[in-house]
Design an enzyme around this catalytic site. Sequence first.
Site, mmCIF file in Angstrom:
data_model
loop_
_atom_site.group_PDB
_atom_site.id
_atom_site.type_symbol
_atom_site.label_atom_id
_atom_site.label_comp_id
_atom_site.label_asym_id
_atom_site.label_seq_id
_atom_site.Cartn_x
_atom_site.Cartn_y
_atom_site.Cartn_z
ATOM 1 N N HIS A 101 -106.416 53.152 85.447
ATOM 2 C CA HIS A 101 -105.545 52.870 84.301
ATOM 3 C C HIS A 101 -105.209 51.393 84.264
ATOM 4 C CE1 HIS A 101 -103.007 53.911 87.769
ATOM 5 N NE2 HIS A 101 -102.128 53.039 87.294
ATOM 6 N N HIS A 103 -102.177 48.899 82.928
ATOM 7 C CA HIS A 103 -100.804 48.775 82.434
ATOM 8 C C HIS A 103 -100.791 47.683 81.369
ATOM 9 C CE1 HIS A 103 -98.779 50.717 86.015
ATOM 10 N NE2 HIS A 103 -99.939 50.401 86.562
HETATM 11 P P1 5GP Z 1 -99.926 52.607 89.559
HETATM 12 O O1 5GP Z 1 -98.845 52.227 90.530
HETATM 13 O O2 5GP Z 1 -100.807 53.723 90.087
HETATM 14 O O3 5GP Z 1 -100.709 51.436 89.057
HETATM 15 O O4 5GP Z 1 -99.184 53.117 88.276
HETATM 16 C C1 5GP Z 1 -98.964 54.455 87.986
HETATM 17 C C2 5GP Z 1 -98.011 54.474 86.823
HETATM 18 O O5 5GP Z 1 -97.979 55.789 86.318
HETATM 19 C C3 5GP Z 1 -96.574 54.106 87.210
HETATM 20 O O6 5GP Z 1 -96.145 52.985 86.427
HETATM 21 C C4 5GP Z 1 -95.784 55.378 86.924
HETATM 22 O O7 5GP Z 1 -94.507 55.094 86.384
HETATM 23 C C5 5GP Z 1 -96.659 56.097 85.932
HETATM 24 N N1 5GP Z 1 -96.583 57.550 85.992
HETATM 25 C C6 5GP Z 1 -96.593 58.325 87.106
HETATM 26 N N2 5GP Z 1 -96.555 59.634 86.768
HETATM 27 C C7 5GP Z 1 -96.526 59.677 85.420
HETATM 28 C C8 5GP Z 1 -96.482 60.750 84.480
HETATM 29 O O8 5GP Z 1 -96.462 61.938 84.818
HETATM 30 N N3 5GP Z 1 -96.462 60.417 83.160
HETATM 31 C C9 5GP Z 1 -96.484 59.118 82.740
HETATM 32 N N4 5GP Z 1 -96.455 58.922 81.417
HETATM 33 N N5 5GP Z 1 -96.519 58.079 83.599
HETATM 34 C C10 5GP Z 1 -96.548 58.356 84.923
#
Ligand code: 5GP
Length: 140
Positions: A101, A103
């Site tokens: 993903h 951001h």
């Molecule tokens: P990472 O740290 O893996 O780059 O980011 C994962 C992102 O996914 C985090 O910013 C977190 O807030 C978001 N996130 C985690 N679980 C969920 C979810 O169930 N729904 C949504 N919409 N975002 C999520």
Amino acid sequence: MPPSSGACIFCDIVARRSPAHIVYEDARCLAFLDLFPFTRGHVLVVPKLHVDRLVDLPPEAYPALLAALASVCRQLERLTPHYNIASNQGELAGQIVFHLHFHVIPRYTGASPFHDKPRGRLADAEAHELLAALRPTERT
Ligand code: 5GP
Ligand code: ZN
């Protein structure tokens, strides 16, 4: 291979097994509001195909993902022309969800929104207001 049902929260969102506030969708990609946003309008852009990280994505999927990312940026520019695009790759880099993903994090002030403190959960009222503001148009 996609993980089995329930193994990946973003696959569950793509398959509509879990709810999300979706701001963009095409045949290959989906974008939705982050549930614990760094800032107002923080969006995640994902390929529908499950891969853990960028190096696992088949090259033929690159153009659609970049196009989706640019479309989401155009939508978010209705909020502010300032934003960060980031992708955490690997646990030590901060990756928590192992479904690739990007951001897109709007910036409204010069102060950094990035910190280790727990972030507040997105409120439904704010999500609905953002969905209305970010609704795709023919230009996005
Ligand atoms: P990472 O740290 O893996 O780059 O980011 C994962 C992102 O996914 C985090 O910013 C977190 O807030 C978001 N996130 C985690 N679980 C969920 C979810 O169930 N729904 C949504 N919409 N975002 C999520
Ligand atoms: Zn997945």
